[in-house]
Design a protein around this motif. Structure first.
Motif, PDB file in Angstrom:
ATOM      1  N   VAL A 156       4.535   5.192   8.024  1.00 53.21           N
ATOM      2  CA  VAL A 156       5.785   4.459   7.829  1.00 53.21           C
ATOM      3  C   VAL A 156       6.381   4.686   6.451  1.00 53.21           C
ATOM      4  O   VAL A 156       7.578   4.737   6.272  1.00 53.21           O
ATOM      5  N   GLY A 157       5.541   4.824   5.443  1.00 53.48           N
ATOM      6  CA  GLY A 157       6.018   5.201   4.119  1.00 53.48           C
ATOM      7  C   GLY A 157       6.986   4.220   3.490  1.00 53.48           C
ATOM      8  O   GLY A 157       6.908   3.003   3.678  1.00 53.48           O
ATOM      9  N   PHE A 158       7.921   4.776   2.757  1.00 53.47           N
ATOM     10  CA  PHE A 158       8.861   4.020   1.952  1.00 53.47           C
ATOM     11  C   PHE A 158       9.587   2.931   2.738  1.00 53.47           C
ATOM     12  O   PHE A 158       9.784   1.818   2.257  1.00 53.47           O
ATOM     13  N   ARG A 210       0.834  -1.205   0.000  1.00 50.44           N
ATOM     14  CA  ARG A 210       0.000   0.000   0.000  1.00 50.44           C
ATOM     15  C   ARG A 210       0.871   1.260   0.000  1.00 50.44           C
ATOM     16  O   ARG A 210       0.630   2.203  -0.745  1.00 50.44           O
ATOM     17  N   GLU A 211       1.913   1.253   0.848  1.00 52.66           N
ATOM     18  CA  GLU A 211       2.770   2.431   0.954  1.00 52.66           C
ATOM     19  C   GLU A 211       3.519   2.703  -0.346  1.00 52.66           C
ATOM     20  O   GLU A 211       3.612   3.832  -0.792  1.00 52.66           O
ATOM     21  N   LEU A 212       4.060   1.646  -0.956  1.00 54.59           N
ATOM     22  CA  LEU A 212       4.851   1.848  -2.166  1.00 54.59           C
ATOM     23  C   LEU A 212       3.959   2.247  -3.343  1.00 54.59           C
ATOM     24  O   LEU A 212       4.336   3.082  -4.162  1.00 54.59           O
ATOM     25  N   VAL A 213       2.769   1.658  -3.404  1.00 56.93           N
ATOM     26  CA  VAL A 213       1.841   2.034  -4.473  1.00 56.93           C
ATOM     27  C   VAL A 213       1.360   3.475  -4.260  1.00 56.93           C
ATOM     28  O   VAL A 213       1.251   4.250  -5.211  1.00 56.93           O
ATOM     29  N   SER A 214       1.154   3.829  -3.012  1.00 58.18           N
ATOM     30  CA  SER A 214       0.707   5.197  -2.763  1.00 58.18           C
ATOM     31  C   SER A 214       1.810   6.197  -3.116  1.00 58.18           C
ATOM     32  O   SER A 214       1.543   7.268  -3.670  1.00 58.18           O
ATOM     33  N   ASN A 215       3.074   5.851  -2.859  1.00 55.89           N
ATOM     34  CA  ASN A 215       4.172   6.723  -3.296  1.00 55.89           C
ATOM     35  C   ASN A 215       4.224   6.827  -4.815  1.00 55.89           C
ATOM     36  O   ASN A 215       4.465   7.903  -5.365  1.00 55.89           O
ATOM     37  N   ALA A 216       4.019   5.708  -5.499  1.00 56.17           N
ATOM     38  CA  ALA A 216       4.050   5.713  -6.963  1.00 56.17           C
ATOM     39  C   ALA A 216       2.931   6.607  -7.496  1.00 56.17           C
ATOM     40  O   ALA A 216       3.122   7.389  -8.441  1.00 56.17           O
TER      41      ALA A 216
HETATM   42 MG    MG Z   1       4.382   7.674   1.197  1.00 53.31          MG
END
Ligand code: MG
Ligand code: ADP
Length: 632
Positions: A126-128, A34-40
């Motif tokens: 937490v993010g990346f 979820r975090e990595l897709v949201s960053n993308a």
């Molecule tokens: Mg993020």
């Protein structure tokens, strides 16, 4: 190519975060995707936004998308986007440090207790770095849109305190994140598994998330990629869908991606406003828990602004007033220009209309909750009530609605958490009572045991107990409710109105004559510290108390102003004496130690009210002297 490879250390906070995450979020590990897709998705939003003024950034490829693949042999999972990308400097800065405000303070708060910290970390976001929950090595290959092909960057880390960066050639702009899975994460090397995580957490992402289509292969006896891409999510903005097509789970998951929160929200309101002055969609959430920086009125994050589905900015503070800063969500306007800036937002009439409309929706949501889901509302009040109180002063137009949402502990509550509304209080007022009585203090206990309450207890009159820091300030905006005046128990000559009976009045007259001389002597002695001394019927157990005169500022407010470094008006309090109390009776006959008695009484009254003594040592000396005169 001078592919200089450089190794650097993470910022201390990153190391702490990595350590904590790997150890405490294991049970929740799927969130990495979820975090990595949201960053993308953020990276694609950023590209779209920057390209409004610089179309060349698209490099002839305007079809933004996210692709998720896996490689069984290499044991890797990869998340790739064609968004804004990272330059070498970006990679060092954004993937080596945490830029969030309040980071230091946040890490200072961690207790070392993994379970507690895990909940906190959820609020922080937490993010990346969540990639390291499932990977023992992470490789990021990226190139910022607009930079030459030779200026790509490869960032790599084992999550152990260091990372390296190296120049690479990268033909396509954007970012690829390659996760080298830990030994026991083979489960993730499955199209079915990845797809199910994506639909669970990322279905609402507005870009297509693509995976390679797989088909059953008879010969190999397993699934095999066909080489064709398929889109695995709905790929339209969640808030743009109709309510009927969105499940509660989808609403909750969407909340988690925009809020840095792990827990489900308490409630949401989703509205499309058409016609009238402006056209927009809002999806607003009330969290179940206060974030760590709720107290910072400038720290307003929560509302993301979109214009016709294009992401414009985070933390658009013009869209909701500070007293609703706990609300998270998305507002998508159909009228604002795409190149809208914070300055324009401030002036815009469209924004004003959106803001007014959104405030109404949030208040409506809270009213609904208060009326139909008392338990939920109690949770809300515990977490955010103090912030909502700010609205009494901040938002005069909605003051009446906010007043109805307020909750207070009272002398009839079981404890601090058991609160009532003003309407309930008014509904059970005693016959003859025409005012709403309250007492303010620094703490709940100080309010609950305040000497000012004694007469109210005797007469069975309920009193609101106020001990939040904002209460004094809020009260200056809450002078009446439902036609009933609010009256401090610690102010003025306590006019109990019809609650006072004829006998009280006669008694008062009598004792006033009886104590005339004593009062005169007391006033002479304390003339620098009090405005007046008088007898009172408000006390039953305590010998004395201090009150502010009707126009004066309460002692509690004066202390708060001083603490805040502001000028407190220099008004003197009134000392009230309980004529029935043996100490006060004694004043009539006391000769040699009259001065000690009066000073001790005054200081006691200050202490009982939660104040500080000017001369504490003097108080102790006098008290001890008086105690020594007590016969053993
Ligand atoms: Mg993020
Ligand atoms: P956040 O998303 O809250 O800013 P993250 O830890 O998730 O925090 O990401 C840190 C930063 O790394 C982002 O703000 C962004 O600048 C950069 N970043 C992460 N992933 C990408 C990506 N796919 N493309 C471009 N930049 C990225």
């Amino acid at each position: 190519m001078g592919a200089m490879k450089e190794t650097m250390g993470f910022q201390t906070e990153v190391k702490q975060l990595l350590h904590l995450m790997i150890h405490s979020l294991y049970s929740n590990k799927e969130i990495f995707l979820r975090e990595l897709v949201s960053n993308a998705s953020d990276a694609c939003d950023k590209l779209r936004f920057e390209a409004i003024n610089n179309a060349a950034l698209f490099e002839d490829n305007t079809e933004l998308k996210i692709q998720v693949t896996f490689d069984k042999e290499a044991r890797t999972v990869s998340i790739e986007d064609n968004g804004i990308g990272l330059s070498r400097e970006d990679a060092i800065e954004h993937l080596g440090t945490i830029a969030k405000s309040g980071t230091k303070e946040f890490f200072g708060k961690l207790s070392g207790d993994q379970q507690k910290d895990a909940a906190l970390i959820g609020q922080f976001g937490v993010g990346f770095y969540s990639a390291f929950i499932v990977a023992d090595k992470v490789t990021v290959r990226s190139r910022r849109a607009g930079l030459p092909v030779s200026e790509g960057v490869e960032w790599e880390s084992k999550g152990d305190g260091e990372f390296s960066v190296e120049a690479i050639e990268k033909a396509d702009r954007g970012t690829q994140i390659i996760l080298h899975l830990k030994a026991d994460e083979d489960e993730l090397l499955s199209g079915w598994k990845l797809k199910s995580i994506l639909t669970k957490y990322s279905d609402h992402i507005s870009l297509p998330i693509q995976m390679l289509k797989e088909e059953w292969d008879e010969q190999a006896g397993g699934m095999k990629a066909t080489g064709e891409w398929e889109t695995v999510n709905k790929a339209n903005a969640l808030w743009a869908r109709s309510k009927a097509d969105i499940t509660p789970e989808q609403y909750n998951e969407f909340y988690k991606t925009i809020s840095f929160d792990f827990a489900d929200p308490l409630a949401h309101t989703h509205n499309r406003v058409e016609g009238g002055r402006s056209e927009y969609t809002s999806l607003l959430y009330i969290p179940a828990k206060a974030p760590y920086d709720l107290w910072d009125r400038n720290q307003q994050k929560g509302i993301k602004l979109y214009v016709k589905r294009v992401f414009i900015m985070d933390d658009a503070e013009q869209l909701l007033p500070p007293y609703l800063r706990f609300v998270k969500g998305v507002i998508d306007s159909a009228d604002l220009p795409l190149n809208v800036s914070r300055e324009i937002l401030q002036e815009s009439r469209d924004v004003k209309a959106i803001r007014e409309g959104s405030v109404k929706k949030v208040l409506g949501l809270l009213e609904d909750m208060a009326a139909n889901e008392a338990e939920k509302y109690a949770t809300f009040w515990k977490e955010f009530g103090q912030v909502l109180k700010e609205g009494m002063g901040d938002d005069p137009a909605n003051k009446e609605r906010i007043a109805k949402l307020l909750r207070f502990a009272t002398t009839q509550s079981e404890g601090e958490a058991q609160t009532v509304s003003l309407a309930d209080y008014v509904g059970r007022m005693k016959e003859g009572q025409d005012k709403i009585y309250f007492v303010t203090a620094d703490t709940y206990a100080a309010a609950k045991y305040s000497p000012h309450l004694e007469v109210f207890k005797k007469k069975g009159v309920e009193v609101l107990l106020l001990s939040d820091r904002v209460d004094e300030w809020m009260l200056s905006y809450l002078q009446e409710f439902d036609g009933k005046e609010l009256q401090s128990c610690a102010k003025g000559g306590l006019d109990l109105g019809a609650l006072e009976d004829e006998q009280d009045k006669e008694t008062k007259k009598k004792v006033e004559d009886e104590f005339k001389d004593v009062l005169k002597k007391v006033e002479d002695l304390l003339k620098d510290r009090i405005k007046e001394a008088r007898v009172t019927l408000r006390l039953t157990d305590s010998p004395a108390c201090i009150v502010a005169d009707e126009s004066g500022v309460s002692e509690h407010l004066k202390r708060m102003l001083k603490q805040a470094g502001q000028n407190a008006p220099d008004t003197k309090p009134i000392l009230e004496l309980n004529p029935d109390h043996p100490f006060i009776q004694r004043l009539k006959i006391e000769k040699t130690q009259f001065e000690e008695w009066v000073n001790v009484l005054f200081d006691q009254a200050v202490l009982a009210e939660g104040g500080q003594l000017e001369d504490p040592a003097g108080f102790v000396r006098r008290l001890n002297m008086l105690l020594l005169t007590v016969k053993a």
